[in-house]
Scaffold this motif. Structure first.
Motif, PDB file in Angstrom:
ATOM      1  N   ASP A 265       0.810  -1.220   0.000  1.00  0.00           N
ATOM      2  CA  ASP A 265       0.000   0.000   0.000  1.00  0.00           C
ATOM      3  C   ASP A 265       0.845   1.272   0.000  1.00  0.00           C
ATOM      4  OD1 ASP A 265      -2.348  -1.424  -0.074  1.00  0.00           O
ATOM      5  OD2 ASP A 265      -2.722  -1.292   2.090  1.00  0.00           O
ATOM      6  N   TRP A 266       2.015   1.250   0.656  1.00  0.00           N
ATOM      7  CA  TRP A 266       2.835   2.459   0.757  1.00  0.00           C
ATOM      8  C   TRP A 266       3.383   2.911  -0.606  1.00  0.00           C
ATOM      9  CZ3 TRP A 266       7.682   1.872  -1.122  1.00  0.00           C
ATOM     10  CH2 TRP A 266       8.253   0.596  -1.109  1.00  0.00           C
ATOM     11  N   VAL A 267       3.371   2.008  -1.587  1.00  0.00           N
ATOM     12  CA  VAL A 267       3.842   2.378  -2.922  1.00  0.00           C
ATOM     13  C   VAL A 267       2.897   3.417  -3.532  1.00  0.00           C
ATOM     14  CG1 VAL A 267       4.330   1.555  -5.256  1.00  0.00           C
ATOM     15  CG2 VAL A 267       4.969   0.152  -3.279  1.00  0.00           C
ATOM     16  N   ILE A 268       1.593   3.177  -3.406  1.00  0.00           N
ATOM     17  CA  ILE A 268       0.583   4.104  -3.919  1.00  0.00           C
ATOM     18  C   ILE A 268       0.294   5.223  -2.930  1.00  0.00           C
ATOM     19  CG2 ILE A 268      -1.789   4.288  -4.783  1.00  0.00           C
ATOM     20  CD1 ILE A 268       0.090   2.719  -6.580  1.00  0.00           C
ATOM     21  N   ARG A 269       0.373   4.900  -1.642  1.00  0.00           N
ATOM     22  CA  ARG A 269       0.100   5.896  -0.601  1.00  0.00           C
ATOM     23  C   ARG A 269       1.348   6.075   0.260  1.00  0.00           C
ATOM     24  NH1 ARG A 269      -5.036   4.347   2.712  1.00  0.00           N
ATOM     25  NH2 ARG A 269      -4.604   6.432   3.522  1.00  0.00           N
ATOM     26  N   PRO A 270       2.279   6.921  -0.184  1.00  0.00           N
ATOM     27  CA  PRO A 270       3.576   7.046   0.502  1.00  0.00           C
ATOM     28  C   PRO A 270       3.480   7.479   1.960  1.00  0.00           C
ATOM     29  CG  PRO A 270       3.301   8.759  -1.172  1.00  0.00           C
ATOM     30  CD  PRO A 270       2.211   7.766  -1.393  1.00  0.00           C
ATOM     31  N   GLU A 271       2.368   8.105   2.333  1.00  0.00           N
ATOM     32  CA  GLU A 271       2.220   8.516   3.731  1.00  0.00           C
ATOM     33  C   GLU A 271       2.115   7.324   4.680  1.00  0.00           C
ATOM     34  OE1 GLU A 271      -2.060   8.308   2.107  1.00  0.00           O
ATOM     35  OE2 GLU A 271      -0.043   8.829   1.382  1.00  0.00           O
ATOM     36  N   LEU A 272       1.907   6.114   4.122  1.00  0.00           N
ATOM     37  CA  LEU A 272       1.846   4.895   4.935  1.00  0.00           C
ATOM     38  C   LEU A 272       3.220   4.269   5.164  1.00  0.00           C
ATOM     39  CD1 LEU A 272      -1.329   3.174   3.399  1.00  0.00           C
ATOM     40  CD2 LEU A 272      -1.174   4.682   5.400  1.00  0.00           C
ATOM     41  N   SER A 273       4.263   4.871   4.621  1.00  0.00           N
ATOM     42  CA  SER A 273       5.621   4.345   4.775  1.00  0.00           C
ATOM     43  C   SER A 273       6.031   4.312   6.251  1.00  0.00           C
ATOM     44  CB  SER A 273       6.603   5.217   3.993  1.00  0.00           C
ATOM     45  OG  SER A 273       6.302   5.223   2.620  1.00  0.00           O
ATOM     46  N   LYS A 274       6.692   3.220   6.661  1.00  0.00           N
ATOM     47  CA  LYS A 274       7.082   3.065   8.067  1.00  0.00           C
ATOM     48  C   LYS A 274       8.525   2.621   8.240  1.00  0.00           C
ATOM     49  CE  LYS A 274       2.368   1.826   9.514  1.00  0.00           C
ATOM     50  NZ  LYS A 274       1.508   0.761  10.104  1.00  0.00           N
TER      51      LYS A 274
ATOM     52  N   TYR B  13       8.142   8.827   3.655  1.00  0.00           N
ATOM     53  CA  TYR B  13       7.074   9.241   4.562  1.00  0.00           C
ATOM     54  C   TYR B  13       6.863  10.757   4.521  1.00  0.00           C
ATOM     55  CZ  TYR B  13       4.682  10.565   8.845  1.00  0.00           C
ATOM     56  OH  TYR B  13       3.812  11.138   9.754  1.00  0.00           O
ATOM     57  N   LEU B  14       7.950  11.532   4.598  1.00  0.00           N
ATOM     58  CA  LEU B  14       7.828  12.985   4.578  1.00  0.00           C
ATOM     59  C   LEU B  14       7.245  13.470   3.250  1.00  0.00           C
ATOM     60  CD1 LEU B  14      11.154  14.065   6.332  1.00  0.00           C
ATOM     61  CD2 LEU B  14       8.829  14.204   7.269  1.00  0.00           C
ATOM     62  N   ALA B  15       7.617  12.795   2.163  1.00  0.00           N
ATOM     63  CA  ALA B  15       7.029  13.134   0.871  1.00  0.00           C
ATOM     64  C   ALA B  15       5.531  12.843   0.880  1.00  0.00           C
ATOM     65  CB  ALA B  15       7.724  12.348  -0.240  1.00  0.00           C
ATOM     66  N   GLY B  16       5.160  11.725   1.495  1.00  0.00           N
ATOM     67  CA  GLY B  16       3.756  11.318   1.540  1.00  0.00           C
ATOM     68  C   GLY B  16       2.877  12.282   2.306  1.00  0.00           C
ATOM     69  N   ILE B  17       3.333  12.736   3.465  1.00  0.00           N
ATOM     70  CA  ILE B  17       2.496  13.652   4.253  1.00  0.00           C
ATOM     71  C   ILE B  17       2.401  15.018   3.573  1.00  0.00           C
ATOM     72  CG2 ILE B  17       2.933  12.437   6.419  1.00  0.00           C
ATOM     73  CD1 ILE B  17       4.817  14.778   7.200  1.00  0.00           C
ATOM     74  N   THR B  18       3.428  15.366   2.791  1.00  0.00           N
ATOM     75  CA  THR B  18       3.371  16.614   2.027  1.00  0.00           C
ATOM     76  C   THR B  18       2.325  16.509   0.923  1.00  0.00           C
ATOM     77  OG1 THR B  18       5.730  16.962   2.460  1.00  0.00           O
ATOM     78  CG2 THR B  18       4.720  18.283   0.712  1.00  0.00           C
ATOM     79  N   GLU B  19       2.334  15.380   0.223  1.00  0.00           N
ATOM     80  CA  GLU B  19       1.345  15.165  -0.834  1.00  0.00           C
ATOM     81  C   GLU B  19      -0.074  15.202  -0.268  1.00  0.00           C
ATOM     82  OE1 GLU B  19       0.782  12.106  -4.552  1.00  0.00           O
ATOM     83  OE2 GLU B  19       1.024  11.219  -2.552  1.00  0.00           O
ATOM     84  N   VAL B  20      -0.287  14.557   0.872  1.00  0.00           N
ATOM     85  CA  VAL B  20      -1.610  14.532   1.504  1.00  0.00           C
ATOM     86  C   VAL B  20      -2.067  15.955   1.827  1.00  0.00           C
ATOM     87  CG1 VAL B  20      -2.875  13.868   3.581  1.00  0.00           C
ATOM     88  CG2 VAL B  20      -1.458  12.191   2.414  1.00  0.00           C
ATOM     89  N   ALA B  21      -1.146  16.773   2.329  1.00  0.00           N
ATOM     90  CA  ALA B  21      -1.501  18.150   2.684  1.00  0.00           C
ATOM     91  C   ALA B  21      -1.843  18.974   1.441  1.00  0.00           C
ATOM     92  CB  ALA B  21      -0.343  18.796   3.447  1.00  0.00           C
ATOM     93  N   LEU B  22      -1.092  18.774   0.368  1.00  0.00           N
ATOM     94  CA  LEU B  22      -1.279  19.599  -0.826  1.00  0.00           C
ATOM     95  C   LEU B  22      -2.468  19.177  -1.676  1.00  0.00           C
ATOM     96  CD1 LEU B  22       2.400  20.214  -1.993  1.00  0.00           C
ATOM     97  CD2 LEU B  22       0.918  21.698  -0.625  1.00  0.00           C
ATOM     98  N   LYS B  23      -2.822  17.886  -1.632  1.00  0.00           N
ATOM     99  CA  LYS B  23      -3.922  17.455  -2.494  1.00  0.00           C
ATOM    100  C   LYS B  23      -5.282  17.928  -1.986  1.00  0.00           C
ATOM    101  CE  LYS B  23      -4.549  12.705  -0.726  1.00  0.00           C
ATOM    102  NZ  LYS B  23      -4.378  11.284  -1.085  1.00  0.00           N
TER     103      LYS B  23
END
Length: 264
Positions: free
Chosen positions: A74-83, A146-156
């Motif tokens: 899942d983290w591949v499509i949703r990078p904010e799930l990276s751990k 992970y940091l890229a993912g939370i940025t994308e979530v904020a911007l979308k």
């Protein structure tokens, strides 16, 4: 005649973009096939992981492999799930550390409308080419996914995060000032990511090898129509564009073994 299992085309930044189809025993410069009549024939399936002749489920994998391999987690499509930055395993921590704990870019790209996206730094500009973006700009460069993912979530919340492939292929697009978009969206970048903001990044423009854009689109599904023949008129994103408005998504058909013949 060429034969092999499809994987996404290799690209080279040039004017126009150069495309190469890599098969087990062949390497085809697809740009050289423009204006040529080619035939594509479906032979069988071949999962990119287990290599068995099993129906492809998603991303070139059969169903069992799709739910097992780390490349399809899942983290591949949703990078904010990276751990991996926390040392927490999803499917394979060794693979996840290699993939996630490396520089990532959050960017704006314009392929149908302006969108935000995430890619590994070493995939710039390949990612933009694969999306059929005619212009793109980097926003931030962060040390992990992970940091890229939370940025994308904020911007979308303020800009799209998906490409309309039909608009992209019809070339129903307009040029945007991505520097202006970047400045406008800066305020929404998470505070912990702001130290990684790229103040001086510039817009990159991309030119695709398309002679004629389709007015209507007919998507080729080789499992339903196992044989197709047509004149190649363009390549954009990971799509082959034919004279009769048929379009074929090479990446979307990864895991299919095909023959490709150049007729004339």
């Amino acid at each position: 005649m060429f034969e092999g299992v499809l994987i996404k085309m290799i690209t080279e930044l040039a004017n126009p973009i150069q495309y190469y189809l890599k098969l087990p025993n062949d390497y085809i410069n697809m740009n050289q096939l423009l204006e040529r009549r080619i035939a594509i024939k479906f032979v069988k399936h071949e999962c990119l992981n287990c290599h068995l002749d099993k129906p492809i489920y998603r991303q070139g994998f059969c169903k069992s492999c799709f739910y097992e391999v780390p490349q399809a987690a899942d983290w591949v499509i949703r990078p904010e799930l990276s751990k991996a930055h926390l040392g927490i395993e999803d499917r394979d921590l060794s693979y996840e550390k290699k993939a996630q704990l490396q520089p990532h870019i959050v960017y704006l790209a314009n392929s149908s409308d302006v969108k935000v996206g995430v890619t590994r730094k070493n995939q710039v500009p390949t990612r933009w080419i694969d999306q059929g973006a005619h212009e793109a700009i980097e926003l931030v460069e962060v040390p992990n996914r992970y940091l890229a993912g939370i940025t994308e979530v904020a911007l979308k919340e303020h800009v799209a995060d998906k490409t309309n492939w039909r608009t992209m292929l019809k070339n129903e697009i307009k040029d945007e000032d991505l520097k202006e978009w970047k400045n406008r969206l800066k305020q929404y970048i998470p505070e912990e990511v702001m130290p990684y903001y790229l103040e001086n990044s510039t817009e990159l423009n991309l030119n695709f090898p398309v002679l004629t854009y389709p007015s209507k689109l007919k998507s080729l599904n080789l499992t339903k129509t196992p044989e197709f023949e047509g004149v190649l008129k363009g390549i954009k994103g990971q799509y082959l564009i034919f004279e009769d408005n048929t379009v074929f998504n090479v990446r979307g058909n990864e895991g299919l073994v095909v023959t490709i013949s150049v007729i004339r």
